[in-house]
Write a protein that holds these residues in place. Structure first.
Motif, PDB file in Angstrom:
ATOM      1  N   SER A  47       0.841  -1.194   0.000  1.00 14.95           N
ATOM      2  CA  SER A  47       0.000   0.000   0.000  1.00 14.95           C
ATOM      3  C   SER A  47       0.878   1.247   0.000  1.00 14.95           C
ATOM      4  N   ASN A  48       0.315   2.325  -0.490  1.00 12.40           N
ATOM      5  CA  ASN A  48       1.082   3.567  -0.591  1.00 12.40           C
ATOM      6  C   ASN A  48       1.543   4.084   0.762  1.00 12.40           C
ATOM      7  N   PHE A 144       6.486   7.205  -5.353  1.00 13.76           N
ATOM      8  CA  PHE A 144       7.029   6.513  -4.182  1.00 13.76           C
ATOM      9  C   PHE A 144       8.208   5.640  -4.597  1.00 13.76           C
ATOM     10  N   ARG A 145       9.099   5.418  -3.661  1.00 14.88           N
ATOM     11  CA  ARG A 145      10.203   4.486  -3.858  1.00 14.88           C
ATOM     12  C   ARG A 145       9.788   3.123  -3.319  1.00 14.88           C
ATOM     13  N   LEU A 146       9.884   2.076  -4.159  1.00 16.40           N
ATOM     14  CA  LEU A 146       9.550   0.724  -3.735  1.00 16.40           C
ATOM     15  C   LEU A 146      10.723   0.087  -2.999  1.00 16.40           C
ATOM     16  N   PRO A 147      10.458  -0.878  -2.124  1.00 17.19           N
ATOM     17  CA  PRO A 147      11.546  -1.498  -1.360  1.00 17.19           C
ATOM     18  C   PRO A 147      12.620  -2.147  -2.219  1.00 17.19           C
ATOM     19  N   THR A 151      10.032   2.160  -8.772  1.00 18.04           N
ATOM     20  CA  THR A 151       9.325   3.423  -8.545  1.00 18.04           C
ATOM     21  C   THR A 151       7.838   3.224  -8.785  1.00 18.04           C
ATOM     22  N   ARG A 152       7.023   3.736  -7.865  1.00 21.89           N
ATOM     23  CA  ARG A 152       5.578   3.706  -8.021  1.00 21.89           C
ATOM     24  C   ARG A 152       5.077   5.097  -8.373  1.00 21.89           C
ATOM     25  N   VAL A 153       4.216   5.166  -9.388  1.00 21.44           N
ATOM     26  CA  VAL A 153       3.548   6.411  -9.755  1.00 21.44           C
ATOM     27  C   VAL A 153       2.054   6.198  -9.545  1.00 21.44           C
ATOM     28  N   PHE A 154       1.432   7.117  -8.831  1.00 21.53           N
ATOM     29  CA  PHE A 154       0.025   6.945  -8.453  1.00 21.53           C
ATOM     30  C   PHE A 154      -0.735   8.232  -8.740  1.00 21.53           C
ATOM     31  N   TYR A 155      -1.922   8.060  -9.362  1.00 20.05           N
ATOM     32  CA  TYR A 155      -2.759   9.208  -9.710  1.00 20.05           C
ATOM     33  C   TYR A 155      -4.109   9.099  -9.020  1.00 20.05           C
ATOM     34  N   ALA A 181      -3.276  -5.125  -8.133  1.00 20.09           N
ATOM     35  CA  ALA A 181      -4.730  -5.076  -8.011  1.00 20.09           C
ATOM     36  C   ALA A 181      -5.210  -3.948  -7.110  1.00 20.09           C
ATOM     37  N   ASN A 182      -4.396  -3.540  -6.153  1.00 13.99           N
ATOM     38  CA  ASN A 182      -4.846  -2.513  -5.199  1.00 13.99           C
ATOM     39  C   ASN A 182      -4.612  -1.093  -5.682  1.00 13.99           C
TER      40      ASN A 182
END
Length: 739
Positions: A47-48, A144-147, A151-155, A181-182
């Motif tokens: 999750s973000n 966000f930086r993933l572990p 890189t996560r980009v969220f809109y 999925a989330n």
């Protein structure tokens, strides 16, 4: 009725028309509500709120390896991929110079410059969808930086309440995009998200610049759409991977019959070739939820583009009057909460076109499917025999034998006496009522053909000659319930909550049970393998409340069933070459060797054969079905597709009265010498290439030059003799060179 799916089109139409009448009687009491589907369960969804947010502005490098540098625009989410070896940058949004030439309206200008494009409807019954992007919405973007370093980009789109996010990872081949999925949802009340695209214009290029190249699209074996400044006809390529989902076809009228036939897309790949650089995309997850779209310039925009569009929810018609077909439009309550994945492969060099893409896809399949190189082996003389079928009689119907088991033994003995060492026989219509069998009531073997004893004796005779017999059977579709099959428990249900086409297709669970229940009988006959006629052909969501399954879950279940069948039966032959059915030792018939001839497609290329040859055995269409056999046999050889033949003891003129047999020009006595001559003409060439991959392919002036490692085949597709590279090649013939 059981249909001989060597001839699927006419037969399937008959099934639908008859099943539609039956299913119409079931469309009652729509007020009981709509069925639900289970959500996919995934471990380790991130999750973000567990991630560290990256707060930057402008374009910044976010990942780098020996081959690529990935930069992200923290204002829009667009990316730039620098291919270091090529010195070439791939952009998810066209550059300023290209955009200055664009004449689209505001909406498509926004789409062109957006890394995400999505469609939405105002409410559950709205037939009009609108397009959204990061520019025409009130958009909040978070990074966000993933572990694992990704890189996560969220809109979050405030006006609609829709959320879309994706994870990016730089790889040795390019870029991997995952959509967990989330990270995709709407508010469930409206507006409703219907589908979405990640990077719709990555690699898009114009036709009114100096760029040369083409779109690669998965039509048939593969197709190219060249960049043209002007086209006489212009439209888009829009096809669903593995065919339409029939669970959403609730209207069985003739307007929907065409959706039954499936799609031309057998493998989930598309790409763009631009100058000396290529981008090839493999849909690695959620492919059953994807449409592949190719847009030549001046269809939607002035750019040539190709992308995958993923469904989030589907629409269907709720039929309220079975007699008139009246009803109302709505979207499903259920959404597809599944992982989608895209692998972007970036290639460079003079040979970085569709052939290099095919080689890359081959490497992908070898790794993912654990394929191993085939051994060098003799080409078998492969024959389809049809046992019999029903015809109308004065009182009811009667059985018409077309090839009895004794006659089949006579056919096999003839070819053995003529020196055929390797032969595979696929036997259709051997069950009770032949090709009109009322599955699951299909045993014993047809008495008029010789019964169970006659079938066993025929297979023993074949084995004594060194031949194999594959029995065609149907474990996935039925014509009536009974004998352990119940409509409510065992058949696929559609989005309205009724059995698809009136109780026609078995669920994945029931398919496996049907096979397990039947295998002891097939094994008792001595079958050397099986051809499950419909398994994997129709990929449908199953809304049956006893065991609901989304389309991806059904695909995974069919893969497991196919593996179980192969492990049990030894040899597994499929009637379609769909990529999700690929596994070691599986054999495919009806490998697509030509496309759909859509007017926007410029050229058909053997992408899929190049990816498979040397690892998977596959056949082209039957020799009997070829309209131009001399040319089509050469094309099959050039693409490594084995020949096969339809035979029966009866004369063709006796077949027109049969209910479900559509094989013509197949009388044994009339065609045996011709078929044997064709087989002998090609068998040595096929032996030499049987264990080889295709390493080069070119065509010019009607001459094809195909290299199978150390074997070169020159094929003259012209009718007149031609000298090529010092080699004299007769018209409509081929020459093989070793070394």
């Amino acid at each position: 009725m059981l249909i001989n799916l060597k001839k699927p089109v006419t037969a399937i139409g008959v099934i639908i028309l008859l099943a539609g009448v039956i299913s119409g009687l079931r469309y009652i009491n729509i007020m009981r509500g709509f069925p639900g589907l289970p959500s996919h369960v995934y471990d380790n969804l991130i999750s973000n709120d567990t991630l560290t947010r990256i707060n930057k502005a402008g374009i910044e490098i976010i990942a780098e390896n020996d081959n690529f540098t990935l930069s992200l625009d923290f204002n829009s989410g667009n990316i730039e991929m620098l291919h270091k070896q090529a010195g070439y940058t791939w952009r998810s949004s066209p550059g300023d110079a290209d955009m200055a030439l664009e004449e689209s309206g505001t909406l498509w200008l926004g789409n062109l410059q957006s890394p995400v494009m999505f469609a939405y409807a105002d409410d559950m019954h709205s037939m009009l969808t609108r397009l959204g992007n990061v520019h025409n919405q009130s958009t909040e973007m978070q990074v966000f930086r993933l572990p694992d370093g990704g890189t996560r980009v969220f809109y979050f789109f405030h006006e609609t309440g829709i959320e879309i996010g994706y994870d990016m990872h730089l790889t040795k081949y390019g870029l991997k995009i995952d959509v967990p999925a989330n990270l995709v949802r709407d508010n469930g009340a409206g507006p409703l998200l219907t589908d979405f695209v990640i990077f719709p214009f990555l690699g898009a290029t114009r036709s009114d610049t100096d760029d040369t190249g083409y779109l690669f699209l998965p039509d048939g074996p593969g197709a190219l759409v060249h960049f043209h400044l002007h086209r006489d006809f212009n439209n888009s390529f829009v096809e669903t991977v593995y065919g339409s989902d029939l669970a959403y076809v609730t209207d069985t009228g003739t307007t929907n019959i065409r959706r039954f036939f499936g799609s031309a897309v057998e493998f989930p790949v598309y790409g763009i070739h631009r100058n000396n650089n290529s981008m090839m995309v493999i849909i690695d997850g959620g492919e059953g939820l994807a449409d592949i779209i190719g847009n030549p310039a001046y269809v939607q925009t002035g750019f040539n583009s190709a992308y995958a569009r993923f469904s989030y929810r589907k629409s269907f018609s709720v039929i309220t009057n079975a007699q008139t077909g009246e009803g109302y439009f709505r979207y499903s309550d259920e959404t597809f909460n599944e992982l989608r994945s895209l692998q972007f492969h970036f290639l460079t060099g003079e040979d970085a076109g569709w052939f290099a893409m095919a080689e890359t896809y081959r490497d992908y399949l070898v790794e993912k499917k654990r394929l191993v190189r085939r051994p060098k082996e003799n080409i078998p003389f492969t024959v389809f025999l049809t046992g019999g079928d029903m015809t109308q009689a004065t009182l009811g119907s009667r059985f018409v034998p077309t090839t009895t088991f004794e006659q089949a033994s006579e056919i096999l003995q003839y070819f053995h006496d003529m020196g055929v060492e390797d032969m595979v026989t696929i036997y259709y219509g051997w069950q009770k009522r032949g090709n009109s069998v009322r599955s699951p009531d299909k045993y014993p073997a047809a008495r008029q053909l010789g019964g169970d004893r006659g079938l066993r004796q025929m297979i023993v005779h074949a084995n004594n000659l060194g031949y194999s017999v594959i029995l065609s059977d149907n474990f996935s579709t039925i014509t009536k319930t009974g004998r352990g099959i119940r409509l409510r428990r065992d058949t696929v249900y559609n989005a309205q909550g009724f059995s698809v086409f009136g109780g026609w297709h078995l669920s994945a669970t029931a398919t496996r049970k049907m096979f397990d229940r039947n295998w002891s009988r097939l094994e008792g006959y001595g079958a050397d393998g099986i051809l499950p006629q419909n398994t994997g052909r129709f990929l449908m969501t199953d809304f049956n409340t006893t065991a609901p399954m989304g389309r991806t879950m059904v695909m995974e279940a069919i893969q497991d069933i196919s593996g179980h069948m192969q492990n049990t039966a030894g040899l597994l032959y499929h009637n379609r070459s769909r990529a999700f059915l690929i596994r070691p030792d599986a054999v495919f018939f009806n490998m697509p060797l030509e496309g759909t001839h859509l007017i926007m497609l410029d050229e058909t290329v053997p992408f899929f054969p190049v990816a498979l040859h040397g690892y998977v055995k596959y056949y082209g269409e039957s020799y009997n079905d070829m309209s131009e056999p001399a040319e089509e046999l050469l094309r099959a050889l050039s693409w490594g597709a084995l020949p096969n033949f339809d035979l029966m003891y009866a004369a063709s003129e006796d077949l027109w009265v049969l209910e479900n047999t559509y094989v013509y020009n197949s009388k044994f006595e009339a065609r045996r010498e011709e078929f044997l001559e064709v087989y002998n003409r090609f068998r040595n060439a096929y032996y030499l290439i049987s264990d080889k991959v295709i390493t080069s392919y070119s065509e010019s002036g009607g001459i094809r030059e195909v290299v199978f490692e150390d074997i070169i085949i020159y094929l003259n597709m012209n009718r007149e003799e031609i000298v090529h590279n010092g080699v004299i090649i007769p018209g409509l013939d081929f020459i093989v060179r070793e070394g």
